[in-house]
Each structure stands twice: as C-alpha cells, then as structure tokens.
Design a protein around this motif. Structure first.
Motif, mmCIF file in Angstrom:
data_model
loop_
_atom_site.group_PDB
_atom_site.id
_atom_site.type_symbol
_atom_site.label_atom_id
_atom_site.label_comp_id
_atom_site.label_asym_id
_atom_site.label_seq_id
_atom_site.Cartn_x
_atom_site.Cartn_y
_atom_site.Cartn_z
ATOM 1 N N PHE A 171 0.842 -1.189 0.000
ATOM 2 C CA PHE A 171 0.000 0.000 0.000
ATOM 3 C C PHE A 171 0.879 1.241 0.000
ATOM 4 C CE2 PHE A 171 -2.381 -3.396 1.908
ATOM 5 C CZ PHE A 171 -3.669 -3.237 1.434
ATOM 6 N N ASN A 172 0.434 2.257 -0.699
ATOM 7 C CA ASN A 172 1.099 3.553 -0.665
ATOM 8 C C ASN A 172 0.115 4.576 -0.105
ATOM 9 O OD1 ASN A 172 2.565 5.879 -1.000
ATOM 10 N ND2 ASN A 172 2.373 5.932 -3.232
ATOM 11 N N LEU A 173 0.300 4.921 1.161
ATOM 12 C CA LEU A 173 -0.579 5.889 1.803
ATOM 13 C C LEU A 173 -0.078 7.319 1.653
ATOM 14 C CD1 LEU A 173 -1.414 3.969 5.112
ATOM 15 C CD2 LEU A 173 -2.419 3.730 2.839
ATOM 16 N N GLU A 174 1.044 7.473 0.961
ATOM 17 C CA GLU A 174 1.606 8.798 0.732
ATOM 18 C C GLU A 174 0.826 9.533 -0.364
ATOM 19 O OE1 GLU A 174 3.855 9.980 2.569
ATOM 20 O OE2 GLU A 174 5.186 8.403 3.294
ATOM 21 N N ASP A 175 1.123 10.823 -0.500
ATOM 22 C CA ASP A 175 0.454 11.646 -1.503
ATOM 23 C C ASP A 175 1.225 11.730 -2.817
ATOM 24 O OD1 ASP A 175 -1.617 12.215 0.271
ATOM 25 O OD2 ASP A 175 -0.584 13.972 1.086
ATOM 26 N N THR A 176 2.321 10.975 -2.918
ATOM 27 C CA THR A 176 3.123 10.960 -4.139
ATOM 28 C C THR A 176 3.440 9.518 -4.525
ATOM 29 O OG1 THR A 176 5.162 11.162 -2.834
ATOM 30 C CG2 THR A 176 4.168 13.209 -3.668
ATOM 31 N N LEU A 177 3.856 9.327 -5.769
ATOM 32 C CA LEU A 177 4.230 8.017 -6.273
ATOM 33 C C LEU A 177 5.358 7.424 -5.434
ATOM 34 C CD1 LEU A 177 3.703 6.187 -8.883
ATOM 35 C CD2 LEU A 177 5.763 7.270 -9.798
ATOM 36 N N ALA A 178 5.279 6.128 -5.135
ATOM 37 C CA ALA A 178 6.315 5.451 -4.355
ATOM 38 C C ALA A 178 6.658 4.121 -5.021
ATOM 39 C CB ALA A 178 5.859 5.204 -2.923
ATOM 40 N N GLU A 179 7.843 4.061 -5.624
ATOM 41 C CA GLU A 179 8.335 2.836 -6.265
ATOM 42 C C GLU A 179 7.308 2.247 -7.225
ATOM 43 O OE1 GLU A 179 9.913 0.096 -3.422
ATOM 44 O OE2 GLU A 179 11.279 1.576 -2.549
ATOM 45 N N GLY A 180 6.733 3.101 -8.041
ATOM 46 C CA GLY A 180 5.788 2.652 -9.060
ATOM 47 C C GLY A 180 4.363 2.491 -8.585
ATOM 48 N N ILE A 181 4.114 2.650 -7.299
ATOM 49 C CA ILE A 181 2.756 2.533 -6.768
ATOM 50 C C ILE A 181 2.166 3.939 -6.672
ATOM 51 C CG2 ILE A 181 1.312 1.695 -4.876
ATOM 52 C CD1 ILE A 181 3.618 -0.135 -4.082
ATOM 53 N N PRO A 182 0.993 4.154 -7.247
ATOM 54 C CA PRO A 182 0.434 5.514 -7.240
ATOM 55 C C PRO A 182 0.076 5.969 -5.845
ATOM 56 C CG PRO A 182 -1.179 3.937 -8.036
ATOM 57 C CD PRO A 182 0.113 3.190 -7.938
#
Length: 509
Positions: free
Chosen positions: A476-487
């Motif tokens: 999961f990417n709970l951030e507001d920016t792209l992380a290692e290809g995860i939106p």
C-alpha cells in the motif's frame, strides 16, 4: 499501580516503534521513534477517540501504546511487549527516546497481570505470537467471518424501513452474497430510547427482521448501548444511572448527533439489568447480529456507583451483560471499543476509524492532531497496523465503497480499500445503495466480498505512510506521491494482480 522499566542497548537512530491505540478508532502507527506522536487538541476528541486517562504524548520521541508495543531495529529484530490479560486491567506502554538512549516502561491500571517482554530476531513473528497468547488466555471468539451490508455509509441517520428492504431485494437480484443486512443508526427515537421509533423511519425496527429473513439474509441491528442523550426518556427517568464527574454531575462522554451525551454507569446493578433486557428484547425481535458502537463510554474515567470497580472491569461488566442478554449464539460486533478488554465477549471488532467516501480530512488530522475521524486514509492506516489482532476476534476494517456516485474516492483509492479487506481478512462489508452501482462497481463489490485468510507483513522496517504497508500479498502507498511505481493512495498486488491498478489512474471517475 504496577510498573516496570527497561533501558534498551540501542541508538534511537533507525529505530521504529509500532503502537496500538486504545480503542477501535484510536490511531495505530509504525513510525521512527524520534518522530512526534500527535495528540488531539479538542477535549471531546480526546474522550471520543482516545483514552483520556492515557492520551498520546504529543512530545517528540515519546510514544504511548495500549496492551502491545514493539520496537524494530533496521535488521527486523527488536523488542516486543504485550499484556497477557485485559479482563480487569489496562496496560499502558511508553517508549522514550532522549536522543542518546531508549527507555521502555509500562504501568497497569487495575490488578497486576503478567506481561510478556522479549528481545527477538523477528518482531513480526513475536508480535503475532504474543497477541495470539493473549487471545488464548482470554478465550477469544473467532467465528467464520460474515459478509455484511449496513445502511450507515449511504443513508446515515436518514435510513428507512423501505430502503433496507429494497436494498436486500436488489442484492438478491444481482446475486450479491451477503450474509447479514444490518440496520444502522437512525431507526430509534433517541440515544437510550432504542425501543421507540424515529419519526422518519417509516415503521419500527421490529418490523424488519421477518422481511430480511424472507429474503435469505440474517437481520442485524446497530446499538450504542452505553450512551444516553440528555433529551432521552431514559435520562429523564433514570439520571442516577449515569456515570458522574467529580462534582457529581452526569459525565459528558463526547459530542456527536449535534450535541453532547452521557454514559451509563455499568457498575450499577439496575443498569446491568437494563442492558441485559435491551439485548434480550432486540434478540426477541429477530436480530441475531448486533453492532455495538461507542462502547468506550463505559470505560471513561468517572465516579461510579461501585468505587471499588476499575474502568476495565466496569467496561467488561457492561459488555458481559449485553452478551448474556443476546445469548451465546448471537454475533456481536464491537466498535469504538477498548480493544483488548473486549476479547472473549465479542465475535468481531472494528479495528480502525470509519471509512468515508473521501480519502483524507487533512485539516483535522494535521492541524487538530486527530486521525481518529472518518476517512479512507485513516481506516487503512490504523487497520493495516493492527494486522495481528485477528487472534483476538474477527477484524472488521469497515466497509468497501465501490460506488462512484456520492463519493470523492478515485479508482486507485477504491482499489486500495478492496486490497485492505483482502489483506486484513475478517468481515466483509458494504454500504453502497445497490441501485447506484454501475457494472464496474458491482464487479469491485463482488471481489471485495470474497473471504480471505489474514495476510502478514513482510517488513516493519519500511513504510509508505507511517503505517504497516508492506504485506506478502501486496503493498500500500498511503503517501500523496508516487512510491516505487505505486500511485499515491494506491495498492499493488504482488501475485495475480487481481486488485492492481495502473499508475496513470488518478481520476475521480
């Protein structure tokens, strides 16, 4: 009050802490120990979202946790502590980094109970083992998970008898495999006046079970059994049943429904009789599934009828009365509830804040220090960080919102919710009006209703958003920016890509 302290032979730099909030909505996190644990600025949010007797610290490098805590080194090892009983005792943990050393200690409110504390090469495994031991000690109930439709997240307090029956009919028409249709808040005249109908419901709650049973689903009902509105007949008739403040006034237990409300004193014998009768009455109407909400009210600090009974025990007495009235074969879902102290009495438990049809309420979370409020982000953040609690009850990470109407969730965010349900396991739930779902929404809802076994994290040394985000099935990417290809706000499944989405899907369609 029992306490014990350790000094850890480790530098705070690179050390992470896993904390568990007090009740369903209280924030659970995975954060660098040198970060700051937020505390809510508003008093009523302290009462309604946390334990006001042991609030988050609000201080840099000082972390408070309830029942269980873990500290994680960069190699995945570290230290884990967990209370081994919570029937009459709250165990409060604190970890403090002063920049040069790390201190960990616990205090116990109530009779002394055993505490497990260990250094381990595998924190994930130790957290799961210690949590499982607590569940075994308290006779955890973990029946098969259910698939539930509830009225709250679409109709809110405007639910009607007709809307409940109409959605159950449409679910059957579309072949949606719900086990339970649960009527939520809005059917009752007032908080405490549960057997009297609201003016708008269009009938009485006792009229619904026969229709639902005829459609092949189990009837479910929402109650907030420990709360009492000052405008209710219950309050007017029995003011002596209320939990009191030090001045002898009925304690204010929070602020919702447009105003403050009070809490029942569950050490009062007449209150326990009333709770048993309430649960027995709604069971007699045909409701074998009960969602018991705002349960924290019975455990608030206050002056009780029996001053010899502590908060944890008082809470347990009230919950036991409800279990006795509903029967051993009733399915009880706790919500807004002291988590560990509910083990053995509830079948399922909400393990995070309410989902909402939007991602984040940033002003409340950031500027008011309160991440206990409804939002998809808050639900994911806390529920994922409590993955191990499936050993205590069936986890309820809350509803899937598959609809595109009446929702601000993007496609990525909707799929992240579906991913959370798959990873956490436990209950499956929806609140979407069936008629509002298009073909894509129906397909996503069907997928989210598929029961799965709980997943496990693959690491606690990395996180995309201050929570446990890296699982064996997906990340999961709970951030507001792209992380290692995860939106941003997205989920990437590792195997099969059943719930995967592309990085370009940032629309709000």
């Amino acid at each position: 009050m029992t306490s014990r302290q350790w000094t850890l032979p480790v530098s705070p730099a690179g050390l992470r802490v896993l904390v568990n909030g007090y009740q369903s909505w209280s924030e659970a996190e995975l954060r660098p120990i040198e970060d700051t644990q937020a505390t809510p600025l508003m008093r009523w949010r302290q009462e309604q979202g946390h334990d006001p007797a042991f609030l988050p610290s609000g201080a840099p490098g000082r972390w408070r946790s309830h029942t269980l805590i873990a500290l994680i080194r960069p190699d995945g090892g570290g230290w884990v502590g967990c209370a081994q009983d919570a029937t009459r005792t709250f165990t409060h943990w604190e970890a403090h980094s002063d920049g040069a050393a790390v201190q960990v200690w616990y205090t116990q409110e109530g009779p002394e109970v055993p505490v497990a504390w260990e250094e381990t090469p595998d924190v994930i495994r130790s957290v799961e083992a210690q949590a499982a031991r607590l569940g075994q000690n308290m006779g955890a109930r973990t029946p098969p998970p259910l698939r539930v439709w509830c009225s709250w997240y679409s109709y809110y307090r405007n639910v009607t008898l007709e809307a409940m029956i109409d959605n159950a009919r449409q679910a059957r028409q579309y072949g949606l495999e719900f086990d339970v249709f649960q009527l939520d808040d809005g059917f009752q005249a007032d908080l405490g006046d549960w057997t009297e109908p609201s003016a708008h419901f269009g009938g009485h709650a006792r009229d619904l079970p026969a229709a639902l049973t005829g459609l092949g689903v189990t009837p479910g009902l929402w109650l907030a059994p420990f709360l009492v509105a000052p405008t209710s007949r219950l309050f007017a008739g029995h003011p002596e049943w209320m939990l009191r403040d030090r001045q002898g006034n009925p304690l204010l237990a929070g602020h919702n429904w447009g105003g403050p409300y009070h809490a029942l004193d569950t050490t009062h014998p007449d209150v326990l009789d009333w709770l048993r009768e309430l649960a027995s009455t709604v069971r007699g109407w045909g409701y074998t599934y009960l969602k018991l909400d705002f349960l924290y009210g019975a455990a608030l600090p206050g002056v009780r009828h029996d001053p010899a009974v502590g908060r944890a025990q008082a809470y347990r007495m009230g919950l036991q009365a409800l279990r006795d009235g509903a029967g051993e074969d009733a399915f009880l879902l706790g919500c807004g509830a002291p988590l560990a102290s509910s083990i053995g009495l509830v079948d399922a438990m909400r393990t995070g804040p309410d989902v909402a049809p939007f991602w984040d309420e940033e002003s409340r979370r950031v500027w008011l220090g309160d991440a206990t409020g409804p939002s998809a982000r808050n639900a994911l953040h806390t529920s994922l960080s409590r993955w191990y609690q499936h050993a205590w009850y069936q986890p309820d990470p809350d509803v899937m919102i598959a609809r595109r109407e009446l929702s601000l969730l993007s496609r990525n965010e909707r799929h992240a919710l579906a991913g959370m349900l798959d990873v956490i396991g436990g209950l499956r739930a929806s609140s979407d009006p069936i008629a509002m779902l298009d073909a894509e929404g129906l397909e996503l809802l069907r997928r989210s209703l598929q029961i799965s076994a709980p997943d496990r994290p693959v690491t606690l040394t990395r996180s995309f958003g201050g929570a446990v985000t890296h699982f064996s099935r997906g990340t999961f990417n709970l951030e507001d920016t792209l992380a290692e290809g995860i939106p941003a706000h997205g989920y990437q499944e590792h195997h099969g890509m059943r719930l995967a989405v592309t990085t370009s899907e940032a629309d709000f369609a």
